[in-house]
Write a protein that holds these residues in place. Structure first.
Motif, PDB file in Angstrom:
ATOM      1  N   ALA A 180     -50.572  -4.038  15.330  1.00  0.00           N
ATOM      2  CA  ALA A 180     -50.306  -4.433  16.547  1.00  0.00           C
ATOM      3  C   ALA A 180     -49.854  -3.127  17.648  1.00  0.00           C
ATOM      4  N   MET A 181     -50.053  -3.427  18.812  1.00  0.00           N
ATOM      5  CA  MET A 181     -49.621  -2.440  19.825  1.00  0.00           C
ATOM      6  C   MET A 181     -48.678  -3.056  21.000  1.00  0.00           C
ATOM      7  N   GLY A 182     -48.066  -2.398  21.493  1.00  0.00           N
ATOM      8  CA  GLY A 182     -47.566  -2.720  22.726  1.00  0.00           C
ATOM      9  C   GLY A 182     -46.808  -1.972  23.689  1.00  0.00           C
ATOM     10  N   TRP A 183     -45.606  -2.369  24.360  1.00  0.00           N
ATOM     11  CA  TRP A 183     -45.089  -1.590  25.227  1.00  0.00           C
ATOM     12  C   TRP A 183     -43.404  -1.876  25.344  1.00  0.00           C
ATOM     13  N   PHE A 184     -42.642  -0.797  25.514  1.00  0.00           N
ATOM     14  CA  PHE A 184     -41.085  -1.115  25.739  1.00  0.00           C
ATOM     15  C   PHE A 184     -41.153  -0.469  27.195  1.00  0.00           C
ATOM     16  N   ARG A 185     -39.753  -0.392  27.480  1.00  0.00           N
ATOM     17  CA  ARG A 185     -39.523   0.398  28.765  1.00  0.00           C
ATOM     18  C   ARG A 185     -38.135   0.631  28.615  1.00  0.00           C
ATOM     19  N   GLN A 186     -37.525   1.785  29.277  1.00  0.00           N
ATOM     20  CA  GLN A 186     -36.182   1.952  29.340  1.00  0.00           C
ATOM     21  C   GLN A 186     -35.897   2.381  30.692  1.00  0.00           C
ATOM     22  N   ALA A 187     -34.821   1.873  31.446  1.00  0.00           N
ATOM     23  CA  ALA A 187     -34.227   2.143  32.647  1.00  0.00           C
ATOM     24  C   ALA A 187     -33.132   3.050  32.465  1.00  0.00           C
ATOM     25  N   PRO A 188     -32.800   3.715  33.617  1.00  0.00           N
ATOM     26  CA  PRO A 188     -31.737   4.767  33.493  1.00  0.00           C
ATOM     27  C   PRO A 188     -30.460   4.083  33.193  1.00  0.00           C
ATOM     28  N   GLY A 189     -29.575   4.624  32.085  1.00  0.00           N
ATOM     29  CA  GLY A 189     -28.461   3.950  31.756  1.00  0.00           C
ATOM     30  C   GLY A 189     -28.612   2.858  30.861  1.00  0.00           C
ATOM     31  N   LYS A 190     -29.942   2.332  30.602  1.00  0.00           N
ATOM     32  CA  LYS A 190     -30.017   1.162  29.697  1.00  0.00           C
ATOM     33  C   LYS A 190     -30.721   1.418  28.354  1.00  0.00           C
ATOM     34  N   GLU A 191     -30.699   0.466  27.303  1.00  0.00           N
ATOM     35  CA  GLU A 191     -31.310   0.656  26.110  1.00  0.00           C
ATOM     36  C   GLU A 191     -32.787   0.380  26.415  1.00  0.00           C
ATOM     37  N   ARG A 192     -33.646   0.933  25.443  1.00  0.00           N
ATOM     38  CA  ARG A 192     -35.162   0.587  25.407  1.00  0.00           C
ATOM     39  C   ARG A 192     -35.182  -1.107  24.984  1.00  0.00           C
ATOM     40  N   GLU A 193     -36.017  -1.532  25.951  1.00  0.00           N
ATOM     41  CA  GLU A 193     -36.367  -3.031  25.823  1.00  0.00           C
ATOM     42  C   GLU A 193     -37.650  -3.519  25.768  1.00  0.00           C
ATOM     43  N   PHE A 194     -38.181  -4.395  25.036  1.00  0.00           N
ATOM     44  CA  PHE A 194     -39.256  -4.897  24.489  1.00  0.00           C
ATOM     45  C   PHE A 194     -39.782  -5.501  26.022  1.00  0.00           C
ATOM     46  N   VAL A 195     -41.489  -5.167  26.154  1.00  0.00           N
ATOM     47  CA  VAL A 195     -41.994  -5.703  27.337  1.00  0.00           C
ATOM     48  C   VAL A 195     -43.048  -6.648  27.027  1.00  0.00           C
ATOM     49  N   ALA A 196     -44.107  -6.023  26.101  1.00  0.00           N
ATOM     50  CA  ALA A 196     -45.187  -6.930  25.656  1.00  0.00           C
ATOM     51  C   ALA A 196     -45.728  -6.196  24.637  1.00  0.00           C
ATOM     52  N   ALA A 197     -46.432  -7.173  23.698  1.00  0.00           N
ATOM     53  CA  ALA A 197     -46.973  -6.797  22.321  1.00  0.00           C
ATOM     54  C   ALA A 197     -48.427  -7.732  22.175  1.00  0.00           C
ATOM     55  N   ILE A 198     -49.341  -7.168  21.545  1.00  0.00           N
ATOM     56  CA  ILE A 198     -50.695  -7.719  21.275  1.00  0.00           C
ATOM     57  C   ILE A 198     -51.187  -7.497  19.791  1.00  0.00           C
ATOM     58  N   SER A 199     -51.765  -8.716  19.376  1.00  0.00           N
ATOM     59  CA  SER A 199     -52.349  -8.366  18.024  1.00  0.00           C
ATOM     60  C   SER A 199     -53.574  -7.563  17.998  1.00  0.00           C
ATOM     61  N   TRP A 200     -53.992  -7.385  16.499  1.00  0.00           N
ATOM     62  CA  TRP A 200     -55.200  -6.464  16.568  1.00  0.00           C
ATOM     63  C   TRP A 200     -56.256  -7.241  17.267  1.00  0.00           C
ATOM     64  N   SER A 201     -56.496  -8.441  16.765  1.00  0.00           N
ATOM     65  CA  SER A 201     -57.577  -9.287  17.550  1.00  0.00           C
ATOM     66  C   SER A 201     -57.505  -9.553  18.913  1.00  0.00           C
ATOM     67  N   GLY A 202     -56.168  -9.481  19.415  1.00  0.00           N
ATOM     68  CA  GLY A 202     -56.034  -9.577  21.045  1.00  0.00           C
ATOM     69  C   GLY A 202     -55.724 -11.211  21.110  1.00  0.00           C
ATOM     70  N   GLY A 203     -55.880 -11.954  20.037  1.00  0.00           N
ATOM     71  CA  GLY A 203     -55.637 -13.255  20.243  1.00  0.00           C
ATOM     72  C   GLY A 203     -54.239 -13.644  20.398  1.00  0.00           C
TER      73      GLY A 203
END
Length: 115
Positions: A33-56
């Motif tokens: 799997a691959m994906g994205w997190f984000r971190q705003a100033p003064g905040k914890e890193r948070e999950f944004v999106a993830a995708i499986s190998w097949s994209g399904g």
């Protein structure tokens, strides 16, 4: 050592769009799997999106559903994040990841949304 490199961040007005891309430095095998997190100033890193190998299968944080779309190209070892209808609350450093033998992270790319 696999390296992930993000690109595509920048400054955009509210309501605008950006497309982030993340590329792996070498062939990374299959079925991860691959994906994205984000971190705003003064905040914890948070999950944004993830995708499986097949994209399904793609998962999104509630805060970005309907606005962000994740996709991947396994031939190029890349994962993209299309971000539409951006809001000032989306301002953060965005990190991509790949779940290989362990979770690998990119160095991050800044996204700034002005009101």
């Amino acid at each position: 050592q696999v390296q992930l490199v993000e690109s595509g961040g920048g400054l955009v007005q509210a309501g605008g769009s950006l497309r982030l891309s993340c590329a792996a430095s070498e062939r990374t095998g299959t079925n991860y799997a691959m994906g994205w997190f984000r971190q705003a100033p003064g905040k914890e890193r948070e999950f944004v999106a993830a995708i499986s190998w097949s994209g399904g299968r793609a998962d999104y944080a509630d805060s970005v559903k309907g606005r962000f779309t994740i996709s991947r190209d396994n031939a190029k070892n890349t994962v993209d994040l299309q971000m539409n209808s951006l809001k000032p609350d989306d301002t953060a450093v965005y990190y991509c990841y790949a779940d290989l033998s362990r979770r690998y992270w990119g160095q991050g790319t800044q996204v700034t949304v002005s009101s």
